[in-house]
Design an enzyme around this catalytic site. Structure first.
Site, PDB file in Angstrom:
ATOM      1  CB  SER A 119       4.861 -34.682  12.898  1.00  0.00           C
ATOM      2  OG  SER A 119       5.776 -33.609  12.902  1.00  0.00           O
ATOM      3  CB  SER A 120       4.803 -30.328   9.517  1.00  0.00           C
ATOM      4  OG  SER A 120       5.422 -29.815  10.671  1.00  0.00           O
ATOM      5  CE1 TYR A 148       6.876 -38.067  16.896  1.00  0.00           C
ATOM      6  CE2 TYR A 148       7.035 -36.264  15.327  1.00  0.00           C
ATOM      7  CZ  TYR A 148       6.312 -36.971  16.254  1.00  0.00           C
ATOM      8  OH  TYR A 148       5.029 -36.599  16.548  1.00  0.00           O
ATOM      9  CE  LYS A 152       3.945 -39.534  15.056  1.00  0.00           C
ATOM     10  NZ  LYS A 152       2.708 -40.112  15.633  1.00  0.00           N
ATOM     11  CG  HIS A 191       7.263 -28.993  20.360  1.00  0.00           C
ATOM     12  ND1 HIS A 191       6.451 -29.921  20.964  1.00  0.00           N
ATOM     13  CD2 HIS A 191       7.817 -29.620  19.291  1.00  0.00           C
ATOM     14  CE1 HIS A 191       6.503 -31.052  20.276  1.00  0.00           C
ATOM     15  NE2 HIS A 191       7.324 -30.902  19.255  1.00  0.00           N
TER      16      HIS A 191
HETATM   17  O1  GFB Z   1       9.716 -26.468  18.535  1.00  0.00           O
HETATM   18  P1  GFB Z   1      11.061 -27.046  18.304  1.00  0.00           P
HETATM   19  O2  GFB Z   1      11.687 -27.721  19.467  1.00  0.00           O
HETATM   20  O3  GFB Z   1      11.012 -28.108  17.165  1.00  0.00           O
HETATM   21  O4  GFB Z   1      12.051 -25.886  17.833  1.00  0.00           O
HETATM   22  P2  GFB Z   1      11.077 -28.174  15.553  1.00  0.00           P
HETATM   23  C1  GFB Z   1      11.702 -24.960  16.829  1.00  0.00           C
HETATM   24  C2  GFB Z   1      12.793 -23.915  16.682  1.00  0.00           C
HETATM   25  O5  GFB Z   1      12.802 -23.100  17.867  1.00  0.00           O
HETATM   26  C3  GFB Z   1      14.217 -24.465  16.538  1.00  0.00           C
HETATM   27  C4  GFB Z   1      14.134 -22.962  18.335  1.00  0.00           C
HETATM   28  O6  GFB Z   1      14.903 -23.653  15.610  1.00  0.00           O
HETATM   29  C5  GFB Z   1      14.792 -24.282  17.943  1.00  0.00           C
HETATM   30  O7  GFB Z   1      16.212 -24.163  17.963  1.00  0.00           O
HETATM   31  N1  GFB Z   1      14.130 -22.680  19.772  1.00  0.00           N
HETATM   32  C6  GFB Z   1      14.536 -21.499  20.321  1.00  0.00           C
HETATM   33  C7  GFB Z   1      13.764 -23.492  20.770  1.00  0.00           C
HETATM   34  N2  GFB Z   1      14.476 -21.558  21.651  1.00  0.00           N
HETATM   35  C8  GFB Z   1      13.996 -22.786  21.964  1.00  0.00           C
HETATM   36  C9  GFB Z   1      13.701 -23.417  23.200  1.00  0.00           C
HETATM   37  O8  GFB Z   1      13.872 -22.877  24.288  1.00  0.00           O
HETATM   38  N3  GFB Z   1      13.184 -24.682  23.140  1.00  0.00           N
HETATM   39  C10 GFB Z   1      12.976 -25.311  21.935  1.00  0.00           C
HETATM   40  N4  GFB Z   1      12.446 -26.550  21.958  1.00  0.00           N
HETATM   41  N5  GFB Z   1      13.281 -24.746  20.751  1.00  0.00           N
HETATM   42  C11 GFB Z   1      10.092 -30.478  16.098  1.00  0.00           C
HETATM   43  C12 GFB Z   1      10.550 -31.880  15.860  1.00  0.00           C
HETATM   44  O9  GFB Z   1      10.950 -29.703  15.357  1.00  0.00           O
HETATM   45  O10 GFB Z   1       8.805 -30.203  15.638  1.00  0.00           O
HETATM   46  C13 GFB Z   1       9.515 -32.884  16.121  1.00  0.00           C
HETATM   47  O11 GFB Z   1      11.728 -32.122  16.572  1.00  0.00           O
HETATM   48  C14 GFB Z   1       8.125 -32.470  15.705  1.00  0.00           C
HETATM   49  O12 GFB Z   1       9.883 -34.051  15.474  1.00  0.00           O
HETATM   50  C15 GFB Z   1       7.816 -31.057  16.043  1.00  0.00           C
HETATM   51  O13 GFB Z   1       7.955 -32.665  14.337  1.00  0.00           O
HETATM   52  C16 GFB Z   1       6.491 -30.593  15.507  1.00  0.00           C
HETATM   53  O14 GFB Z   1       9.937 -27.449  14.943  1.00  0.00           O
HETATM   54  O15 GFB Z   1      12.421 -27.795  15.055  1.00  0.00           O
END
Ligand code: GFB
Length: 325
Positions: A119-120, A148, A152, A191
């Site tokens: 993962s990135s 995580y 990885k 996500h």
């Molecule tokens: O996609 P995400 O959960 O993961 O969140 P990461 C990306 C951004 O979207 C963060 C915002 O800044 C969140 O605060 N966001 C806004 C939201 N609204 C929402 C929402 O309703 N749900 C979620 N989930 N986010 C993950 C990692 O990081 O990326 C993993 O935790 C993995 O380890 C994955 O690498 C690819 O991009 O921040």
């Protein structure tokens, strides 16, 4: 085995091979299975109900019995920022066990080629953008997903170590944020992209005045459609053999706020967007430099606008299942 000798192992042929896609029910695994339909190979799978990949003995036995020749390590415990931040022990332990068991069983059973999926988020929080592969381990990780990320990184190192010590043809690919059919739409585990599709669609159905977007809306993310990712992974399986991991991205990113606006338009939600700063932003930006992958002759095909549209259509067609898994 020297790198030069390893490089002579490409192109690798999947035709007629027994190919194990671990994690075949997940978004990435199922996309790999769809893509492998073009390769004239035999796809082997094992459901979570019949094989717990955290159980080393069970994995060894299963691999010895089924004798795959090629393996995609797509099995992993994955989740969005909230899940990563809330369950670091699960994300670290489960992923370490899964990758250690699958990779060592592959080595012990003479698997010809293995591709490990990372993962990135393995890169430092403040890595220079776009992030090149050599940024690995040059600075502190983003705390919301360091468990995580460490798992990885260990997977990459495991593949490199098996290559160095045993000459195993094991490679690693690091995809950017992925989305598409089969994604997780559970609001606490998902996500951002599937979360916003669901939130906008729910809000439209309920006639709500606004949708809440976590964080400041300012972080930037790069989104790659999972079918493009699967195509890139098969390309690497066929054409790449080296110890260095390879970034898999599309080369473009946007702010979370802009993503929310695009999804709002596609869903047709007429209300507003409210930011909830009590939730973390995570990494400010993680745009991958995918120059190495491009130099190997691969390019993405699905632009974000089309990908969002088709993913929303998939969600509408599978909403009952998507909301109950
Ligand atoms: O996609 P995400 O959960 O993961 O969140 P990461 C990306 C951004 O979207 C963060 C915002 O800044 C969140 O605060 N966001 C806004 C939201 N609204 C929402 C929402 O309703 N749900 C979620 N989930 N986010 C993950 C990692 O990081 O990326 C993993 O935790 C993995 O380890 C994955 O690498 C690819 O991009 O921040």
């Amino acid at each position: 085995m020297t790198i030069q000798a390893a490089a002579s192992r490409v192109p690798y042929a999947l035709k007629g091979k027994r190919v194990w896609v671990s994690g075949h029910r997940g978004m990435v695994g199922s996309a790999i299975v769809r893509r492998l339909a073009q390769e004239d190979c035999e796809v082997i799978t094992a459901g979570r109900d019949s094989l717990d990949l955290r159980n080393g003995e069970a994995v060894s036995r299963w691999v010895a019995d089924t004798r795959p020749q090629a393996v995609f390590v797509a099995a992993a415990k994955v989740g969005g920022i909230h899940a990563n931040n809330t369950y670091p022990a699960d994300f670290l332990y489960d992923n370490l066990m899964i990758e250690a068991n699958v990779i060592s069983a592959a080595q012990n059973n003479d698997v010809e080629k293995l591709l490990f999926l990372g993962s990135s988020c393995i890169y430092p929080k403040m890595a220079p953008q776009p992030i090149t592969e050599d940024a690995l381990l040059t600075g502190p990780l983003e705390p919301t997903n360091d468990a995580y990320a460490i798992a990885k990184i260990a997977g990459i190192k495991l593949c490199q170590a098996f290559r160095k010590q045993h000459g195993a043809d094991f490679i690693s690919a690091m995809p950017t944020n992925l989305y598409g059919p089969g994604d997780n739409f559970d609001l606490l585990k998902s996500h951002v992209l599937p979360a916003l599709i669901r939130k906008m669609d729910d809000a439209k159905r309920e006639g709500a005045s606004h949708v809440t977007v976590w964080g400041s809306g300012k972080p930037r993310r790069e989104f790659l459609h999972v079918d493009d990712c699967a195509d890139a992974l098969v390309h690497l399986m066929l054409h790449y053999s080296d110890e260095n991991h390879v970034n898999v991205g599309c080369g473009e990113d946007l702010t979370i706020r802009d993503l929310a606006e695009q999804i709002r338009t596609i869903v047709g939600f007429p209300g507003g967007i409210e930011l909830d700063g009590s939730n973390p932003d995570g990494t400010p930006r993680k745009l991958l430099d995918s120059g190495l992958l491009r130099s190997l002759g691969w390019a993405p095909r699905i632009g974000l606008a089309d990908g969002l549209q088709s993913t929303y259509e998939w969600y509408i067609a599978h909403r009952d299942i998507a909301l109950n898994t």
